[in-house]
Design a protein around this motif. Structure first.
Motif, PDB file in Angstrom:
ATOM      1  N   ALA A   1       0.794  -1.425   0.171  1.00  0.00           N
ATOM      2  CA  ALA A   1       0.236   0.130  -0.162  1.00  0.00           C
ATOM      3  C   ALA A   1       1.262   1.127  -0.035  1.00  0.00           C
ATOM      4  N   LEU A   2       1.740   1.570   0.804  1.00  0.00           N
ATOM      5  CA  LEU A   2       2.793   2.273   0.603  1.00  0.00           C
ATOM      6  C   LEU A   2       3.375   2.830  -0.207  1.00  0.00           C
TER       7      LEU A   2
ATOM      8  N   GLY B   1       4.254   6.976  -4.787  1.00  0.00           N
ATOM      9  CA  GLY B   1       4.399   6.996  -6.056  1.00  0.00           C
ATOM     10  C   GLY B   1       3.404   8.053  -6.451  1.00  0.00           C
ATOM     11  N   ASN B   2       2.331   7.980  -5.878  1.00  0.00           N
ATOM     12  CA  ASN B   2       1.048   9.053  -6.031  1.00  0.00           C
ATOM     13  C   ASN B   2       1.857  10.153  -6.109  1.00  0.00           C
ATOM     14  N   ILE B   3       2.268  10.585  -4.576  1.00  0.00           N
ATOM     15  CA  ILE B   3       2.442  12.124  -4.458  1.00  0.00           C
ATOM     16  C   ILE B   3       4.226  12.233  -5.675  1.00  0.00           C
ATOM     17  N   ALA B   4       4.625  11.540  -5.776  1.00  0.00           N
ATOM     18  CA  ALA B   4       5.408  11.407  -7.022  1.00  0.00           C
ATOM     19  C   ALA B   4       5.102  12.221  -8.354  1.00  0.00           C
ATOM     20  N   PHE B   5       3.870  11.319  -8.795  1.00  0.00           N
ATOM     21  CA  PHE B   5       3.723  11.359  -9.979  1.00  0.00           C
ATOM     22  C   PHE B   5       2.571  12.295 -10.182  1.00  0.00           C
ATOM     23  N   LEU B   6       2.217  12.573  -9.489  1.00  0.00           N
ATOM     24  CA  LEU B   6       1.029  13.771  -9.261  1.00  0.00           C
ATOM     25  C   LEU B   6       1.949  14.960  -9.414  1.00  0.00           C
ATOM     26  N   ALA B   7       3.043  15.257  -8.914  1.00  0.00           N
ATOM     27  CA  ALA B   7       3.931  16.406  -8.721  1.00  0.00           C
ATOM     28  C   ALA B   7       4.029  16.537 -10.468  1.00  0.00           C
ATOM     29  N   VAL B   8       4.472  15.789 -10.771  1.00  0.00           N
ATOM     30  CA  VAL B   8       4.825  16.152 -12.313  1.00  0.00           C
ATOM     31  C   VAL B   8       3.599  16.451 -12.955  1.00  0.00           C
ATOM     32  N   GLU B   9       2.614  15.265 -13.004  1.00  0.00           N
ATOM     33  CA  GLU B   9       2.021  15.161 -13.864  1.00  0.00           C
ATOM     34  C   GLU B   9       1.292  16.446 -13.572  1.00  0.00           C
ATOM     35  N   THR B  10       1.294  17.754 -12.613  1.00  0.00           N
ATOM     36  CA  THR B  10       0.383  19.117 -12.416  1.00  0.00           C
ATOM     37  C   THR B  10       1.125  19.600 -12.897  1.00  0.00           C
TER      38      THR B  10
ATOM     39  N   LEU C   1      -5.233   5.379   0.626  1.00  0.00           N
ATOM     40  CA  LEU C   1      -2.985   5.477   0.822  1.00  0.00           C
ATOM     41  C   LEU C   1      -3.000   6.372  -0.240  1.00  0.00           C
ATOM     42  N   ALA C   2      -3.301   5.748  -1.100  1.00  0.00           N
ATOM     43  CA  ALA C   2      -2.650   5.894  -2.571  1.00  0.00           C
ATOM     44  C   ALA C   2      -3.329   7.577  -3.220  1.00  0.00           C
ATOM     45  N   MET C   3      -4.494   7.338  -3.400  1.00  0.00           N
ATOM     46  CA  MET C   3      -5.039   8.549  -3.766  1.00  0.00           C
ATOM     47  C   MET C   3      -5.293   9.518  -2.781  1.00  0.00           C
ATOM     48  N   CYS C   4      -4.968   9.273  -1.448  1.00  0.00           N
ATOM     49  CA  CYS C   4      -4.871  10.294  -0.626  1.00  0.00           C
ATOM     50  C   CYS C   4      -3.596  11.469  -0.838  1.00  0.00           C
ATOM     51  N   ALA C   5      -2.005  10.711  -1.118  1.00  0.00           N
ATOM     52  CA  ALA C   5      -1.511  10.772  -1.146  1.00  0.00           C
ATOM     53  C   ALA C   5      -1.491  11.908  -2.791  1.00  0.00           C
ATOM     54  N   ALA C   6      -2.656  11.949  -3.366  1.00  0.00           N
ATOM     55  CA  ALA C   6      -2.281  12.263  -4.746  1.00  0.00           C
ATOM     56  C   ALA C   6      -2.442  14.033  -4.945  1.00  0.00           C
ATOM     57  N   PRO C   7      -3.043  13.985  -3.531  1.00  0.00           N
ATOM     58  CA  PRO C   7      -3.156  15.209  -3.397  1.00  0.00           C
ATOM     59  C   PRO C   7      -2.383  16.289  -3.082  1.00  0.00           C
ATOM     60  N   ILE C   8      -1.293  15.626  -2.157  1.00  0.00           N
ATOM     61  CA  ILE C   8      -0.278  16.488  -1.881  1.00  0.00           C
ATOM     62  C   ILE C   8       0.627  16.736  -2.920  1.00  0.00           C
ATOM     63  N   GLY C   9       0.697  15.391  -3.094  1.00  0.00           N
ATOM     64  CA  GLY C   9       1.106  15.967  -4.571  1.00  0.00           C
ATOM     65  C   GLY C   9       1.155  17.017  -5.957  1.00  0.00           C
ATOM     66  N   ALA C  10      -0.321  16.816  -5.899  1.00  0.00           N
ATOM     67  CA  ALA C  10      -0.793  17.988  -6.838  1.00  0.00           C
ATOM     68  C   ALA C  10      -0.064  19.090  -6.624  1.00  0.00           C
ATOM     69  N   PHE C  11      -0.585  19.426  -4.812  1.00  0.00           N
ATOM     70  CA  PHE C  11      -0.335  21.008  -4.741  1.00  0.00           C
ATOM     71  C   PHE C  11       1.405  21.087  -4.746  1.00  0.00           C
TER      72      PHE C  11
ATOM     73  N   LEU D   1       9.932  18.115 -10.664  1.00  0.00           N
ATOM     74  CA  LEU D   1      10.459  16.588 -11.436  1.00  0.00           C
ATOM     75  C   LEU D   1      11.694  15.936 -10.552  1.00  0.00           C
ATOM     76  N   TYR D   2      12.581  17.273  -9.495  1.00  0.00           N
ATOM     77  CA  TYR D   2      13.569  16.897  -8.813  1.00  0.00           C
ATOM     78  C   TYR D   2      13.368  15.889  -8.101  1.00  0.00           C
ATOM     79  N   ALA D   3      11.853  17.242  -7.079  1.00  0.00           N
ATOM     80  CA  ALA D   3      11.695  16.162  -5.769  1.00  0.00           C
ATOM     81  C   ALA D   3      10.927  14.747  -5.979  1.00  0.00           C
ATOM     82  N   ALA D   4      10.626  14.824  -7.444  1.00  0.00           N
ATOM     83  CA  ALA D   4       9.731  13.353  -7.387  1.00  0.00           C
ATOM     84  C   ALA D   4      10.556  12.088  -7.416  1.00  0.00           C
ATOM     85  N   ALA D   5      11.578  12.607  -8.453  1.00  0.00           N
ATOM     86  CA  ALA D   5      12.445  11.789  -8.554  1.00  0.00           C
ATOM     87  C   ALA D   5      12.835  11.198  -6.952  1.00  0.00           C
ATOM     88  N   GLY D   6      13.792  12.610  -6.171  1.00  0.00           N
ATOM     89  CA  GLY D   6      13.794  11.799  -5.096  1.00  0.00           C
ATOM     90  C   GLY D   6      12.885  11.083  -4.604  1.00  0.00           C
ATOM     91  N   LEU D   7      12.007  11.728  -4.386  1.00  0.00           N
ATOM     92  CA  LEU D   7      10.774  10.319  -3.261  1.00  0.00           C
ATOM     93  C   LEU D   7      10.970   9.399  -4.151  1.00  0.00           C
TER      94      LEU D   7
END
Length: 423
Positions: free
Chosen positions: A219-220, A225-234, A346-356, A371-377
Motif C-alpha cells: 500500500a505504501l 509514488g502518487n505524491i511523485a507522479f502527481l507532482a509531475v503530472e500537474t 492511501l495511494a489516492m490520498c497522497a495524490a492531492p499532496i503531490g498535485a499541490f 520533477l527533481y522532488a519526484a525523483a528523490g521521493l
C-alpha cells in the motif's frame, strides 16, 4: 479464463480508451481557462479527494453490495455526469470550478467501480494466483494501450474539433462499459456481517492492512509514488510547452510514449516476477521509476523526454500487475473490498499532496523543481519498501493463503475483529 473475463476485459478497455481521451483533453481544456499552476493543481487534485473522504467506507459498502451491479450502475452514472461539462463547453460556460466539481464526482464513481472490480475479479477466477497474474497482466496491458497509447492522441485530435467532443467520447465509453458489465455472470453477494456497523467494518478492513507488513508495504509503494507522479503530472503540460517546445498534438504523443512503456512493463511483469521473485521485482521497478523521472527533469529534447516517460511507464506497468495480483491472492474474499479500498485510499490520498506540491514548487522555483522532488521521493521509497515486500514475506503469505478456507459467514464479524494476517 472463464468466458466472463473477456467481457470484463472489453468493458475496462473501452472505458480506459475514454479515460485516455480525457487524460489528454482535460489539462488542455484547463489551460484554455488559466495558466496558473495552482489552479491546474486544483483540477488534478479534485479527482482524488473522494478517496481521502470516503475511501474505507466505500470499500465496506462494496463488501455489502452486489459487485457487478455496483460496477455497471457507477459507469452509467458517470456517462450521464459528463453531459454537464460537455454542455458547458458548447455554451462557452466552462470554468475551473466546474471542471474541478466534475473531476470530484468522477472520482467518486471511480472509487466504487475500481473497488468493486478488484473484488469481483478474484471471485471470477476462483482466487487462482496464476490466473490472477495473467488476468491483471492482460487488463493492465489493454488499459495502458487504450488510456495511454490510443487515447491521448485521440483526445488531442478530438479537442481540435470542439471542446465538448472529448467529453462526449468519454461518456460514450462509460455507457458501453456499463452495458458490457451488466452482462457479466453474477457472483454470490457477500453475506451481511451481523451486528456490525459500517464504520466498524471499515475499521476492520483498514486494521487488516496496517497489521500486515507485506500488505502495508504494497500500500505504501503507490502512496509515495502518487505524491511523485502527481507532482509531475500537474506541471507536465506546462513543462512540455515551455521547456520542450511542443504543442497540443505533441503533448498527446508524449503521453503515448509513457503508455508504450506501460504496455511493455505489463507484458513482462509475470516473467520478471518469476525470474527475480515478486518482492525483488517490485524493488527494481521502484528504482527504475525514480531514475526515469530524474532523466525527464534534465531533458531538453522531446525525444529524450519521451524515452524517459516510456521507461517510467514500464516500471509502473509491471508494478500495477505484480502488486494487485499478490494482494488478490492472499486476502480473504469477504475482506477484499475493504482491503483494496484501504490500499487505494492511501495511494489516492497522497495524490492531492503531490498535485499541490508540484504546483507550489513550480510557482516558487521553476518548472523542473517538481520533477527533481519526484525523483528523490521515488528513490527514497525504494529503500523503505524493499524491506517490507521481500521475497521471503511474499512466499510465506502465499503459503498461508493457499490452504485457507473462507471463514463461515456467521463468524465473519468476529474474524474481522481478531484476525491477524500472515506476516
Amino acid at each position: 479464463m472463464p468466458a466472463g473475463f473477456g467481457r470484463l476485459w472489453t468493458a475496462q478497455t473501452v472505458s480506459a480508451l475514454g479515460d485516455g481521451v480525457s487524460h489528454a483533453a482535460l489539462p488542455l481544456l484547463a489551460l484554455t481557462l488559466t495558466r496558473d499552476p495552482m489552479a491546474l493543481a486544483v483540477v488534478t487534485a479534485a479527482g482524488t479527494l473522494p478517496w481521502l473522504l470516503f475511501g474505507v467506507l466505500g470499500g465496506a459498502l462494496v463488501d455489502r453490495w452486489d459487485r457487478r451491479r455496483t460496477m455497471w450502475v457507477t459507469d452509467a452514472a458517470r456517462a450521464l455526469l459528463l453531459a454537464i461539462p460537455a454542455a458547458a463547453a458548447v455554451l462557452d460556460m466552462l470554468s475551473i470550478p466546474l471542471l474541478a466539481a466534475v473531476a470530484f464526482l468522477l472520482g467518486v464513481g471511480g472509487l466504487f467501480f475500481d473497488t468493486a472490480a478488484t473484488a469481483y475479479l478474484p471471485d471470477l477466477l476462483r482466487r487462482d494466483p496464476a490466473l490472477l497474474e495473467r488476468a491483471n497482466s492482460r487488463l493492465r496491458g489493454a488499459q495502458t494501450a487504450a488510456s495511454g497509447f490510443a487515447g491521448p492522441p485521440a483526445g488531442s485530435a478530438l479537442l481540435t474539433l470542439g471542446r465538448a467532443v472529448p467529453l462526449i467520447a468519454d461518456a460514450v465509453s462509460f455507457a458501453v462499459s456499463a452495458l458490457l458489465v451488466r452482462s457479466l455472470p453474477a457472483m454470490p453477494r457477500p453475506a451481511p456481517e451481523a451486528r456490525e456497523s459500517l464504520l466498524r467494518q471499515a475499521r476492520a478492513g483498514a486494521s487488516y492492512v496496517f497489521r500486515d507488513r507485506l500488505l502495508l508495504g504494497l500500500a505504501l509503494r503507490p502512496a509515495v509514488g502518487n505524491i511523485a507522479f502527481l507532482a509531475v503530472e500537474t506541471v507536465l503540460a506546462l513543462f512540455a510547452h515551455d521547456r520542450l517546445g511542443i504543442g497540443t498534438f505533441g503533448f498527446g504523443l508524449l503521453l503515448t510514449a509513457e503508455a508504450v512503456g506501460g504496455l511493455l512493463g505489463a507484458g513482462i511483469a509475470s516473467r520478471l516476477g518469476r525470474r527475480l521473485g515478486t518482492g525483488t521485482a517490485l524493488t527494481c521497478t521502484a528504482a527504475i521509476e525514480g531514475l526515469a523521472i530524474l532523466g525527464l527533469a534534465n531533458a531538453s529534447d522531446p525525444y529524450v523526454a519521451g524515452f524517459a516517460l516510456a521507461v517510467c511507464g514500464a516500471g509502473m506497468g509491471a508494478t500495477m500487475v505484480l502488486a494487485p495480483s499478490l494482494r488478490q491472492a492472499i486476502v480473504p474474499a469477504h475482506l477484499m473490498g475493504r482491503v483494496a479500498s484501504t490500499s487505494r485510499m492511501l495511494a489516492m490520498c497522497a495524490a492531492p499532496i503531490g498535485a499541490f506540491l508540484g504546483g507550489w514548487l513550480a510557482t516558487t522555483y521553476d518548472i523542473r523543481t517538481p520533477l527533481y522532488a519526484a525523483a528523490g521521493l521515488l528513490l527514497a521509497m525504494t529503500a523503505v519498501t524493499s524491506t517490507m515486500t521481500t521475497n521471503r514475506r511474499v512466499e510465506a503469505a502465499l503459503r498461508a493463503a493457499a490452504p485457507a478456507e473462507e471463514p463461515d459467514r456467521s463468524e465473519s464479524a468476529d474474524a474481522d475483529r481478531i484476525a491477524e494476517p500472515a506476516a
